[in-house]
Design a protein around this motif. Structure first.
Motif, PDB file in Angstrom:
ATOM      1  N   LEU A   1      80.574  34.144  12.569  1.00 21.95           N
ATOM      2  CA  LEU A   1      80.344  33.828  11.168  1.00 21.95           C
ATOM      3  C   LEU A   1      81.649  33.426  10.502  1.00 21.95           C
ATOM      4  N   ASP A   2      81.543  32.688   9.399  1.00 21.69           N
ATOM      5  CA  ASP A   2      82.737  32.178   8.716  1.00 21.69           C
ATOM      6  C   ASP A   2      83.678  33.294   8.275  1.00 21.69           C
ATOM      7  N   GLY A   3      83.161  34.470   7.992  1.00 20.68           N
ATOM      8  CA  GLY A   3      84.003  35.597   7.579  1.00 20.68           C
ATOM      9  C   GLY A   3      84.699  36.280   8.742  1.00 20.68           C
ATOM     10  N   GLY A   4      84.446  35.822   9.982  1.00 21.64           N
ATOM     11  CA  GLY A   4      85.109  36.387  11.149  1.00 21.64           C
ATOM     12  C   GLY A   4      84.230  37.333  11.956  1.00 21.64           C
ATOM     13  N   LEU A   5      83.123  37.780  11.407  1.00 25.12           N
ATOM     14  CA  LEU A   5      82.225  38.664  12.120  1.00 25.12           C
ATOM     15  C   LEU A   5      81.567  37.906  13.271  1.00 25.12           C
ATOM     16  N   VAL A   6      81.504  38.550  14.442  1.00 20.80           N
ATOM     17  CA  VAL A   6      80.895  37.929  15.618  1.00 20.80           C
ATOM     18  C   VAL A   6      79.587  38.644  15.914  1.00 20.80           C
ATOM     19  N   LEU A   7      78.524  37.880  16.018  1.00 10.24           N
ATOM     20  CA  LEU A   7      77.214  38.413  16.372  1.00 10.24           C
ATOM     21  C   LEU A   7      76.911  38.004  17.799  1.00 10.24           C
ATOM     22  N   GLU A   8      76.561  38.971  18.621  1.00  9.24           N
ATOM     23  CA  GLU A   8      76.272  38.736  20.034  1.00  9.24           C
ATOM     24  C   GLU A   8      74.770  38.833  20.241  1.00  9.24           C
ATOM     25  N   ARG A   9      74.227  38.005  21.120  1.00 10.68           N
ATOM     26  CA  ARG A   9      72.806  38.007  21.482  1.00 10.68           C
ATOM     27  C   ARG A   9      71.891  37.829  20.272  1.00 10.68           C
ATOM     28  N   VAL A  10      72.201  36.859  19.428  1.00 10.46           N
ATOM     29  CA  VAL A  10      71.359  36.535  18.278  1.00 10.46           C
ATOM     30  C   VAL A  10      70.251  35.609  18.764  1.00 10.46           C
ATOM     31  N   ARG A  11      69.022  35.976  18.486  1.00  8.59           N
ATOM     32  CA  ARG A  11      67.886  35.148  18.912  1.00  8.59           C
ATOM     33  C   ARG A  11      67.878  33.832  18.151  1.00  8.59           C
ATOM     34  N   GLU A  12      67.492  32.779  18.837  1.00  7.78           N
ATOM     35  CA  GLU A  12      67.503  31.443  18.237  1.00  7.78           C
ATOM     36  C   GLU A  12      66.539  31.337  17.071  1.00  7.78           C
ATOM     37  N   ASP A  13      65.485  32.159  17.035  1.00  7.28           N
ATOM     38  CA  ASP A  13      64.502  32.051  15.965  1.00  7.28           C
ATOM     39  C   ASP A  13      64.970  32.637  14.633  1.00  7.28           C
ATOM     40  N   VAL A  14      66.126  33.295  14.593  1.00 10.23           N
ATOM     41  CA  VAL A  14      66.654  33.799  13.315  1.00 10.23           C
ATOM     42  C   VAL A  14      67.775  32.902  12.770  1.00 10.23           C
ATOM     43  N   LEU A  15      68.012  31.775  13.442  1.00  8.45           N
ATOM     44  CA  LEU A  15      69.045  30.845  13.013  1.00  8.45           C
ATOM     45  C   LEU A  15      68.424  29.519  12.613  1.00  8.45           C
ATOM     46  N   SER A  16      69.061  28.860  11.658  1.00  6.16           N
ATOM     47  CA  SER A  16      68.642  27.496  11.300  1.00  6.16           C
ATOM     48  C   SER A  16      69.870  26.601  11.325  1.00  6.16           C
ATOM     49  N   ALA A  17      69.657  25.342  11.628  1.00  5.65           N
ATOM     50  CA  ALA A  17      70.763  24.385  11.730  1.00  5.65           C
ATOM     51  C   ALA A  17      71.228  23.957  10.346  1.00  5.65           C
ATOM     52  N   LEU A  18      72.499  23.622  10.265  1.00  3.18           N
ATOM     53  CA  LEU A  18      73.046  23.061   9.022  1.00  3.18           C
ATOM     54  C   LEU A  18      73.116  21.557   9.117  1.00  3.18           C
TER      55      LEU A  18
END
Length: 132
Positions: free
Chosen positions: A115-132
């Motif tokens: 994430l832009d704030g530096g936080l790293v998320l591991e194993r995030v499912r593709e269905d909870v993300l949207s493209a910019l």
């Protein structure tokens, strides 16, 4: 959306991460463990660092038998004795639900997102993300 390395994404939902958290650092040092929860709000943006796409699962025994029988019927059905062909067709009809279930299973694609704030998320499912 298809996840690719380097793609900018946005969280489409709020995420709650809970459990034991350890500090990253020198592996020789004993990390301190903390239990807690972290909430990351929808709309947080970041970059996909890695995509983890599992390979397609192998068919179970019933789905494999369906595949074998269909291939047999397609190749030799016209040459088979009528009783044998009918029995094979009945077996194919009985195995169709197992085949459909196998074909409808989608492998879960996950990603590592910084994430832009530096936080790293591991194993995030593709269905909870949207493209910019």
């Amino acid at each position: 959306m298809t996840l690719t390395q380097g793609r900018r994404v946005r969280l489409a939902v709020d995420l709650r991460v809970a459990g034991t958290v350890t500090a990253a650092g020198d592996p020789a040092e004993e990390p301190a463990a903390v239990a807690g929860a972290l909430l990351v709000g929808a709309g947080a943006e970041g970059v996909v660092e890695r995509v983890d796409a599992p390979q397609e699962a192998r068919p179970g025994p019933e789905a494999a038998e369906y595949e074998r029988l269909v291939s047999l019927l397609e190749s030799f059905g016209a040459q088979m004795p009528p009783a044998s062909r009918e029995r094979a067709e009945e077996q194919v009809r009985a195995l169709e639900p197992a085949w459909d279930a196998y074909r409808n299973r989608r492998p879960v694609v996950t990603a590592r997102v910084r994430l832009d704030g530096g936080l790293v998320l591991e194993r995030v499912r593709e269905d909870v993300l949207s493209a910019l």
